[in-house]
Design a protein around this motif. Structure first.
Motif, PDB file in Angstrom:
ATOM      1  N   ASN B 248       3.638 -36.870   2.992  1.00 31.81           N
ATOM      2  CA  ASN B 248       4.543 -37.957   2.700  1.00 31.81           C
ATOM      3  C   ASN B 248       5.386 -38.300   3.921  1.00 31.81           C
ATOM      4  O   ASN B 248       5.578 -39.471   4.252  1.00 31.81           O
ATOM      5  CB  ASN B 248       5.416 -37.536   1.520  1.00 31.81           C
ATOM      6  N   ASP B 249       5.851 -37.264   4.609  1.00 36.29           N
ATOM      7  CA  ASP B 249       6.670 -37.495   5.794  1.00 36.29           C
ATOM      8  C   ASP B 249       5.873 -38.215   6.870  1.00 36.29           C
ATOM      9  O   ASP B 249       6.379 -39.120   7.534  1.00 36.29           O
ATOM     10  CB  ASP B 249       7.200 -36.166   6.345  1.00 36.29           C
ATOM     11  N   HIS B 252       5.581 -41.800   5.981  1.00 39.24           N
ATOM     12  CA  HIS B 252       6.861 -42.481   6.180  1.00 39.24           C
ATOM     13  C   HIS B 252       7.095 -42.770   7.652  1.00 39.24           C
ATOM     14  O   HIS B 252       7.622 -43.813   8.021  1.00 39.24           O
ATOM     15  CB  HIS B 252       8.005 -41.635   5.619  1.00 39.24           C
ATOM     16  N   GLU B 256       8.394 -46.165   9.923  1.00 39.91           N
ATOM     17  CA  GLU B 256       9.825 -45.910  10.085  1.00 39.91           C
ATOM     18  C   GLU B 256      10.577 -47.044  10.782  1.00 39.91           C
ATOM     19  O   GLU B 256      11.780 -47.147  10.671  1.00 39.91           O
ATOM     20  CB  GLU B 256      10.084 -44.567  10.781  1.00 39.91           C
ATOM     21  N   HIS B 286      10.586 -42.582  -1.966  1.00 47.43           N
ATOM     22  CA  HIS B 286      11.652 -42.894  -1.014  1.00 47.43           C
ATOM     23  C   HIS B 286      13.006 -43.033  -1.679  1.00 47.43           C
ATOM     24  O   HIS B 286      14.016 -43.087  -1.026  1.00 47.43           O
ATOM     25  CB  HIS B 286      11.308 -44.148  -0.211  1.00 47.43           C
TER      26      HIS B 286
END
Lengths: 87, 703, 165
Positions: B248-249, B252, B256, B286
């Motif tokens: 997930n990071d 993201h 960003e 989020h």
């Protein structure tokens, strides 16, 4: 970009400049062109091509754009790409 | 072959494989038509085939497959049993698919006779089934009209949301362990191109790692050509469905630079029952605040942790640790070979910029590979900390003390092999902190001017090449005088030592010291702490205690980054190189002659800040043939051992570096003084000293 | 037919020299043969334990076979080699004077070892083979391993402990 009678053939992998060129070319001629063919020899480089084609179709619904009607392309880079528009 | 032709060739090959598989699966399904997993499998194959067929203009195949897919979709959704004549139809359909494929490939205009017949039957079946479902006025003519459009992979009347939902379902079924499914909505404004953002770029980046990616461009709001601006984005919404190992990071991170309201990443949870495909759980990730310091209030702890753990489903792949070790070894060899090249005199003599640049690049890449391979062994300490929340809760209940747990740095990564051995010591320390560290009750805390709830802080962080895990409480703290007194009583110390604060606190971890009776009157920190100490030392770590009476105690476990690597001090003795783990080194120095004392019958000592530290000559311990020098001609490396400090005498300090620990093999494993070996940059081997085992030998020598 | 197979059974052995004596080790126990390389001394080990070598990143103990068999030390020369033997995943290197060849020895040419006449403790010799005019002593590496690993080192350890007290 190639025009043969009333069939305009363009390449799928047009750069932004080429798309602008195409846009400039077709704007005044939209009523004379019957078919826009997209040669699928390469990679879709800009989604603007899609929106431009969609806009053309919207402006003149009788314009034939088989590529746009396909609503899907498959690419090794982007996977499967669908587009959704009103026909 | 053009690029397009190449791609086409790949897809044709893939289509061939799918058809082959369909052929087998359909027969198996005919034998056991209750096997809905198999039906799903067939459905997926047909779906992929549909995509391929349409993308490459195999319209006749596409149309057939499209209807076939719908029928299959109906059965797998309703799970109704399939009538025998329809089973036959399915088997026949696969035959038709095979034949049509051949026609498409060879560009034969004439379709097999069975094509239309079979297609009609499928359509009729579908109409029949759908007719039952929806009380619709769908006439035959409407259906024919639809056919035209539906040749193109898209169903007329099917809302984009439905197509996306369908795509999500398909991917849900395709997912295997280690893959995450995301639905990403991009809502970029008209001027996004000017800001340098472009949808395809994101798709391309996502596609690099993805197992499968499908995207949907909504251009329904596109303007007519008189208002159309090619430098403006016309896509109001682009939805991407992607099956990828990325966390997930990671996902993201790709987005960003966009504004928060321009994108929405939805991690699709693995559905519990894949066949009940209509239920897809969407967790908008989020929205969840990412707090660094998760303060957990103990009583309602379960509720909070339950919701947060469901988020942490990171994509993982299980690897045999043996394989990891092998990879690790190979990388070790690579590093050595690279060092050899970098340090080779002959190569260095070549004065060519391109060569030196290449060597530099090589060394950078090697370092990167080493770091990455190393990181494979690392996992976040989060899960262990989660367990501790439970421990805090239980202990809090049992003792009747209100406890506030503060967790910090739970994303700190630590060697996987170490994590398993950390749980028990941590549980022990936390229980101790609550049970004995904190004041007995709220009244006592009130008298000390503290809030009624005690607090325990669990913290993990990196500090100069080590990992520190600390447990702090705001309780009574340790009474130094009492500890000293007790230690003398128990004969742990003589009382004439000049001990530092941390040495005094360290006493409570001595085996003789920690007995049950000592608990209450000494804040009870001793219970089983010697066990904790031993297990931490097994991990090549150490424990430090800091405490202020009346304010609280902090117990820190200082651990090496990984079990496989230590930070070592390289020393030379009689031309051999040995490694002393830096973690146990207190200081190293060349002593003045005045501070070296020879005590008759006891050996050599160095006096340091009032303490007499025994000197151990490594050359004596190892019977090395070397010229005997005086301590003030060599170097003393003062190290902390289980039995106090010792000064190891060596010839020279060579350097300090991170070394990969290797075993010396079974036949040499019994050498207590040596814990292993390490390969140095030049390919030589250096032996790693086990300083704790240097102690008994000295006593023998000097006895 | 079965009998024929048994009789025709030939095993392959790597033969090497220690001084004038020829020895053999069953080929399936041998991982590789390398040229003599730098050996790092490991303290507090018997003299025949020459130390450890870095074999492409793995640390492997090396036995000076001459010393192990009670022969005198000899400086390494261009023929000196280290035979890496693998027994149950444990690798140990044996330094030998010269590696000869891989020879197939018919099981019918093997005989019981003599009880004396060799430098070597006959415990480690499982067979003696006649190859043309030469006598090859076939080593039982497993026994050698067991002896060095379990008996020898344990004894040393034991000795240290008793001395210490």
């Amino acid at each position: 970009m190639e025009i043969n009678g009333d069939v305009l053939t363009i390449d799928i992998d047009m750069s932004m400049e080429e798309i602008l060129e195409f846009e400039e070319f077709i704007r005044p001629r939209i009523d004379y062109i019957e078919v826009v063919e997209v040669e699928e020899n390469g990679l879709l480089r800009s989604p603007t091509l899609l929106s431009l084609l969609a806009s053309l179709k919207r402006t003149r619904p009788e314009l034939q754009i088989p590529f746009l009607d396909k609503k899907v392309i498959s690419s090794p880079i982007y996977g499967i790409v669908h587009w959704i528009y009103h026909d | 072959m053009t690029k397009q032709e190449q791609v086409k060739a790949i897809f044709i090959e893939e289509a061939g494989e799918i058809i082959e598989k369909l052929d087998i699966d359909i027969i198996r399904f005919e034998e056991n038509s209750a096997d809905f997993n198999l039906l799903n499998e067939i459905f997926r194959g047909v779906h992929t085939l549909k995509g391929n067929a349409n993308a490459f203009g195999f319209i006749r195949l596409g149309e057939f497959v499209h209807h076939f897919e719908d029928v299959l979709d109906h059965y797998r959704n309703t799970q109704e049993s399939i009538e025998e004549h329809n089973l036959e139809l399915f088997v026949g359909s696969v035959d038709v698919i095979k034949e049509v494929m051949t026609c498409e490939l060879d560009a034969i205009d004439q379709l097999p006779a069975s094509y239309n017949e079979c297609l009609e039957r499928i359509k009729n079946l579908l109409a029949l089934k759908k007719g039952k479902e929806i009380a619709s006025v769908q006439t035959q003519s409407a259906a024919t009209l639809n056919d035209l459009a539906s040749e193109f992979g898209f169903e007329v009347g099917e809302q984009p949301e439905e197509s996306i939902e369908k795509s999500v379902q398909i991917h849900q079924e395709m997912r295997t362990d280690g893959l995450n499914l995301y639905k990403i909505d991009l809502m970029l404004d008209t001027d996004c191109y000017k800001r340098g953002f472009e949808h395809l770029l994101f798709i391309k980046i996502l596609g690099e790692k993805a197992q499968s990616i499908e995207s949907f461009f909504d251009i329904r709001d596109v303007k007519t050509i008189d208002q159309f601006k090619s430098d403006e984005n016309a896509f109001t919404k682009v939805t991407i469905v992607v099956l990828t190992p990325l966390s997930n990071d990671d996902v993201h991170e790709i987005f960003e630079f966009l504004l928060d309201d321009e994108y929405k990443i939805t991690l699709i949870e693995k559905s519990v029952e894949p066949t009940s495909s209509n239920v897809v759980v969407n967790v908008p990730l989020h929205v969840e605040p990412k707090s660094k310091n998760a303060i957990v209030n103990v009583p309602d702890l379960d509720v909070k942790s339950a919701s947060s753990t469901s988020m942490t489903s990171k994509s993982t792949i299980r690897i045999d640790t043996f394989k990891l070790d092998e990879l690790f070894d190979s990388v070790g060899e690579l590093v050595i070979a690279q060092n050899f090249i970098a340090q080779n005199e002959k190569i260095r003599a070549i004065e060519d910029e391109s060569i030196s640049r290449t060597i530099e690049t090589l060394s950078k890449i090697t370092k990167r590979i080493q770091d990455r391979v190393m990181s494979l062994r690392m996992v976040a300490i989060k899960d262990t900390f989660e367990k501790m929340k439970r421990v805090v809760r239980d202990t809090s209940k049992k003792t009747g003390k209100e406890v506030h747990l503060i967790v910090q740095g739970e994303d700190t990564e630590i060697d996987k092999t170490m994590i398993d051995s950390l749980s028990d010591p941590l549980i022990h320390i936390i229980r101790n902190a609550i049970d004995h560290g904190l004041e007995a009750d709220a009244d006592e805390r009130a008298r000390a001017g503290k809030s009624s709830d005690g607090s325990v802080t669990l913290k993990a962080f990196h500090k100069s090449g080590s990992i520190v895990i600390s447990v702090s409480d705001d309780g009574r703290g340790i009474n130094k005088e009492k500890v000293l007194q007790k230690a003398i009583e128990r004969g742990v110390i003589n009382g004439d030592e000049n001990l530092t604060d941390s040495q005094i606190f360290g006493l409570i971890m001595q085996p003789g010291f920690s007995t049950a009776e000592t608990i209450s009157d000494l804040s009870g920190r001793g219970v089983g702490l010697d066990v904790v100490k031993t297990s931490i030392e097994k991990l090549r770590g150490k424990i430090e205690i800091d405490s202020k009476e009346g304010e609280g105690t902090t117990l820190s476990m200082i651990l090496p980054l990984t079990l496989a690597i230590i930070d070592g001090m390289l020393v030379s003795v009689a031309d051999d190189i040995y490694i002393i783990p830096t973690l146990s080194v207190v200081e190293s120095f060349r002593p003045d002659e005045e501070i070296v004392h020879i005590v008759k019958g006891k050996g050599e000592f160095v006096s340091l800040r009032g303490q007499y530290i025994p000197i151990i000559r490594l050359s004596d311990v190892f019977d090395l043939q070397t010229k005997r020098i005086e301590p003030w001609e060599g170097i003393l490396v003062c190290v902390e051992t289980e039995a106090g400090r010792i000064a190891v005498m060596v010839d020279e300090l060579v350097g300090r570096q991170q070394v990969v620990i290797k075993t010396l093999g079974k036949s040499l494993a019994k050498l207590k003084e040596i814990s292993g070996g390490a390969i140095l940059g030049n390919g030589d081997i250096a032996l790693i000293l086990n300083v704790d085992e240097l102690r008994p030998l000295i006593e023998n020598v000097h006895a | 037919m079965g009998e024929n197979i048994v009789q025709a059974k030939r095993e392959r052995y790597l033969t090497f020299y220690l001084g004038d004596e020829q020895y053999g080790i069953a080929i399936d126990k041998i991982k590789e043969i390398i040229a003599m390389m730098k050996v790092t001394n490991v303290p507090k080990t018997p003299s025949f334990m020459r130390g450890v070598i870095n074999l492409r990143g793995s640390i492997i103990p090396v036995v000076d076979t001459r010393l192990r068999f009670g022969m005198e030390h000899r400086e390494a020369d261009m023929h000196t080699a280290i035979i890496i033997v693998d027994v149950e995943k444990i690798n140990i290197g044996f330094i030998v004077d010269r590696v000869e060849e891989v020879s197939s020895i018919d099981s019918s040419n093997l005989s019981e070892p003599p009880k004396f006449g060799s430098h070597v403790d006959t415990d480690f010799i499982c067979n003696v083979a006649q190859v043309e005019d030469d006598v090859v002593m076939i080593l039982d590496v497993l026994k050698l391993f067991e002896a060095d690993e379990l008996v020898s080192l344990e004894q040393i350890q034991q000795k240290q402990i008793t001395e210490g007290e």
